[in-house]
Design an enzyme around this catalytic site. Structure first.
Site, short mmCIF file in Angstrom:
data_model
loop_
_atom_site.label_atom_id
_atom_site.label_comp_id
_atom_site.label_asym_id
_atom_site.label_seq_id
_atom_site.Cartn_x
_atom_site.Cartn_y
_atom_site.Cartn_z
N TYR A 259 0.85 -1.20 0.00
CA TYR A 259 0.00 0.00 0.00
C TYR A 259 0.88 1.24 0.00
O TYR A 259 1.87 1.29 0.71
CB TYR A 259 -0.90 0.03 1.25
CG TYR A 259 -2.35 0.00 0.85
CD1 TYR A 259 -2.95 1.15 0.31
CD2 TYR A 259 -3.11 -1.16 0.93
CE1 TYR A 259 -4.27 1.12 -0.12
CE2 TYR A 259 -4.42 -1.18 0.52
CZ TYR A 259 -4.99 -0.04 -0.01
OH TYR A 259 -6.29 -0.07 -0.43
N GLU B 84 -0.52 4.88 -0.35
CA GLU B 84 -1.32 6.11 -0.55
C GLU B 84 -0.41 7.32 -0.40
O GLU B 84 0.42 7.39 0.50
CB GLU B 84 -2.44 6.17 0.49
CG GLU B 84 -3.54 5.17 0.17
CD GLU B 84 -4.68 5.21 1.18
OE1 GLU B 84 -4.46 5.71 2.29
OE2 GLU B 84 -5.77 4.74 0.83
N ASP C 129 -6.69 13.66 -24.92
CA ASP C 129 -6.73 12.27 -24.45
C ASP C 129 -6.08 11.43 -25.53
O ASP C 129 -6.66 11.18 -26.58
CB ASP C 129 -8.19 11.87 -24.22
CG ASP C 129 -8.35 10.41 -23.83
OD1 ASP C 129 -7.34 9.67 -23.88
OD2 ASP C 129 -9.47 10.00 -23.49
N THR D 155 -4.21 6.02 -21.69
CA THR D 155 -4.05 4.67 -21.19
C THR D 155 -2.58 4.30 -21.40
O THR D 155 -1.85 5.00 -22.10
CB THR D 155 -4.90 3.66 -21.98
OG1 THR D 155 -4.52 3.76 -23.35
CG2 THR D 155 -6.39 3.95 -21.84
N LYS E 101 -2.53 0.47 -24.73
CA LYS E 101 -2.93 0.39 -26.14
C LYS E 101 -1.66 0.45 -26.99
O LYS E 101 -0.82 -0.42 -26.84
CB LYS E 101 -3.96 1.47 -26.44
CG LYS E 101 -5.26 1.25 -25.63
CD LYS E 101 -6.33 2.30 -25.87
CE LYS E 101 -7.56 2.01 -25.00
NZ LYS E 101 -8.57 3.07 -25.08
N ARG F 39 -2.15 -2.69 -18.20
CA ARG F 39 -3.41 -1.94 -18.20
C ARG F 39 -3.32 -0.86 -17.15
O ARG F 39 -3.16 -1.15 -15.96
CB ARG F 39 -4.58 -2.85 -17.83
CG ARG F 39 -4.78 -4.04 -18.70
CD ARG F 39 -6.17 -4.57 -18.57
NE ARG F 39 -7.07 -3.74 -19.32
CZ ARG F 39 -7.18 -3.79 -20.64
NH1 ARG F 39 -6.48 -4.63 -21.36
NH2 ARG F 39 -8.01 -2.98 -21.27
C1 PLP Z 1 -9.61 3.46 -24.24
C2 PLP Z 1 -9.90 4.88 -24.04
C3 PLP Z 1 -10.12 5.41 -22.76
C4 PLP Z 1 -10.41 4.57 -21.53
O1 PLP Z 1 -9.48 3.69 -21.17
P1 PLP Z 1 -9.86 2.47 -20.17
O2 PLP Z 1 -8.51 2.03 -19.75
O3 PLP Z 1 -10.61 1.49 -21.01
O4 PLP Z 1 -10.66 3.03 -19.06
C5 PLP Z 1 -10.24 6.79 -22.63
N1 PLP Z 1 -10.15 7.59 -23.69
C6 PLP Z 1 -9.97 7.11 -24.94
C7 PLP Z 1 -9.88 8.07 -26.08
C8 PLP Z 1 -9.85 5.74 -25.16
O5 PLP Z 1 -9.72 5.27 -26.40
#
Ligand code: PLP
Length: 417
Positions: free
Chosen positions: A55, A57, A201, A227, A230, A236
């Site tokens: 942990y 925090e 994002d 993220t 990807k 993840r």
């Molecule tokens: C995949 C994605 C997310 C969210 O990611 P998670 O890990 O699935 O919560 C946010 N914004 C965009 C543009 C995405 O493609």
């Protein structure tokens, strides 16, 4: 992989069998889901480390529990690597995933009920960019921009018009199903015109940004969320990068506002993935992802498929199956029966329903990780086309499946199988 799963096998045969089943599926199929990739053995091992037991925090030097010697060094290392890779002022590596990262970004920049302007889900945006069924559409006054009906590209004049009309607190760019480059400088300009924060994002494209295959939002955006699993090819998780001005607000939004203890095993794996992304061959990887997407786009067009926007600049393609007289869902199901896994997806101005849309979204991040190149992309398009043409014909799909199976053996997944 399974050879270091001996304890799982002993303790829980059911889960062991499912892990084994999933390993086989990942090896024996062609992975075209645009948000997926194959993390390396090193990333997977770090994910499975004893950091899962700790942990922590708070932040390095300011924790609520003791025993943080290795933890503080680990989190600092991950942050320093992310800063070096992306050239950001400030980084927070604690977000549990991409959606929490966006929750935390809004929490830092907005009050409840403030106006946010992001790309609509039907045009390729993400749920967390203000869609009605998501917290972002419920807790904020969300306004959406779309794409131009002819070019199917983001219409910056529409964005400008909506921004001037609604005066959003946050102007958000970034998408989950948009095959073209995003003009971050243009978003910055509009944000400045209306006094909005500019947020990017880069969940889908962060690996391309890291490898120099897509322009970076970092110099333009107040805050960048992403993220890590990807195109970036890590565990993840989520990450937030920002200008120094927002550092305090972002850190407070992540902890204690929206999260408790960070997932340190994931941060360990992220640090490993970032070290991989800092190596010169990651630049080659990112360029290859885009080259493969372009090769696929060309091969689909030669076979009479319509691509949304007419092509791609990044890792993904959006096929419009309308001219093929089949929906996206039955097409994706036929592909899966042939061993090729992608997802049905809405296309802009889709005349069909979201659960039965007109499109299939295809990405090249995972197949590129397996070492496939343009000639393999052509073969994949060939199999995909045959699968779509033979939807419903089990024998024909099984025959393709056998060829795909054989092909996959030539491109092992990047972990011991
Ligand atoms: C995949 C994605 C997310 C969210 O990611 P998670 O890990 O699935 O919560 C946010 N914004 C965009 C543009 C995405 O493609």
């Amino acid at each position: 992989m399974a050879d270091w799963m001996n304890a799982v096998r002993e303790v829980d045969g059911e889960v062991f069998d499912l892990i084994r089943q999933e390993e086989k599926r990942q090896h024996k199929t062609i992975r075209l889901i645009a948000s997926e990739n194959y993390a390396s053995q090193a990333v997977l091992e770090a994910t499975a480390s004893v950091f899962t037991n700790k942990y922590a925090e708070g932040y390095a030097g300011k924790r609520y529990y003791l025993g943080q010697e290795a933890v503080d060094k680990l989190e600092t290392l991950a942050i320093d690597r992310a800063k070096a890779l992306f050239g950001a002022d400030h980084v927070n590596v604690q977000p549990y995933s991409g959606s929490p990262a966006n929750l935390e970004m809004y929490y830092a920049l907005c009050d409840l009920g403030d106006t946010i302007l992001g790309m609509g889900l039907p045009s390729g945006g993400h749920l967390t960019h203000g869609w009605k069924v998501n917290f972002s559409g419920r807790y904020y006054n969300a306004v959406s921009y779309g794409v131009d009906p002819d070019s199917e590209r983001i219409d910056m004049e529409e964005v400008r018009k909506l921004a001037h009309e609604h005066k959003p607190k946050v102007l958000l760019c970034g998408a989950s199903a948009y095959p073209r480059t995003i003009d971050f400088a243009a978003f910055r300009e509009i944000a400045d015109e209306v006094g909005a924060y500019m947020v990017a994002d880069m969940a889908h494209i962060s690996g391309l940004v890291a490898g120099g295959a897509h322009p970076t939002p970092i110099p333009h955006a107040d805050v960048v969320t992403s993220t890590t699993h990807k195109t970036l090819r890590g565990p993840r998780g989520g990450i937030i990068l920002c200008k120094d001005d927002h550092a305090k607000a972002i850190d407070r939004a992540v902890f204690p506002a929206c999260q408790g203890g960070p997932h340190l095993n994931i941060i360990a794996a992220l640090a490993v993935a970032l070290s991989e992304a800092l190596k010169p061959d990651f630049k080659t990887y990112a360029a290859d992802v885009v080259e493969n997407a372009k090769a696929m786009a060309e091969a689909f067009q030669e076979r009479g498929y319509r691509l949304v926007t007419g092509g791609t600049d990044n890792h993904l393609l959006l096929l419009d199956l309308t001219p093929k007289d089949i929906g996206g869902k039955p097409a994706a199901e036929a592909m899966e029966a042939a061993g090729i896994v992608a997802n049905a997806n809405s296309i802009p101005f889709d005349k069909r329903k979201p659960f039965d849309p007109s499109g299939v979204r295809i990405g090249t991040a995972a197949v590129t990780t397996r070492g496939m190149g343009p000639s393999e992309m052509k073969a994949i398009v060939d199999w995909t086309d045959r699968a779509v043409e033979n939807a419903g014909d089990d024998a024909a799909l099984a025959a393709i499946r056998a060829e795909v199976d054989e092909f996959c053996n030539g491109f092992p997944v990047p972990y011991t199988f």
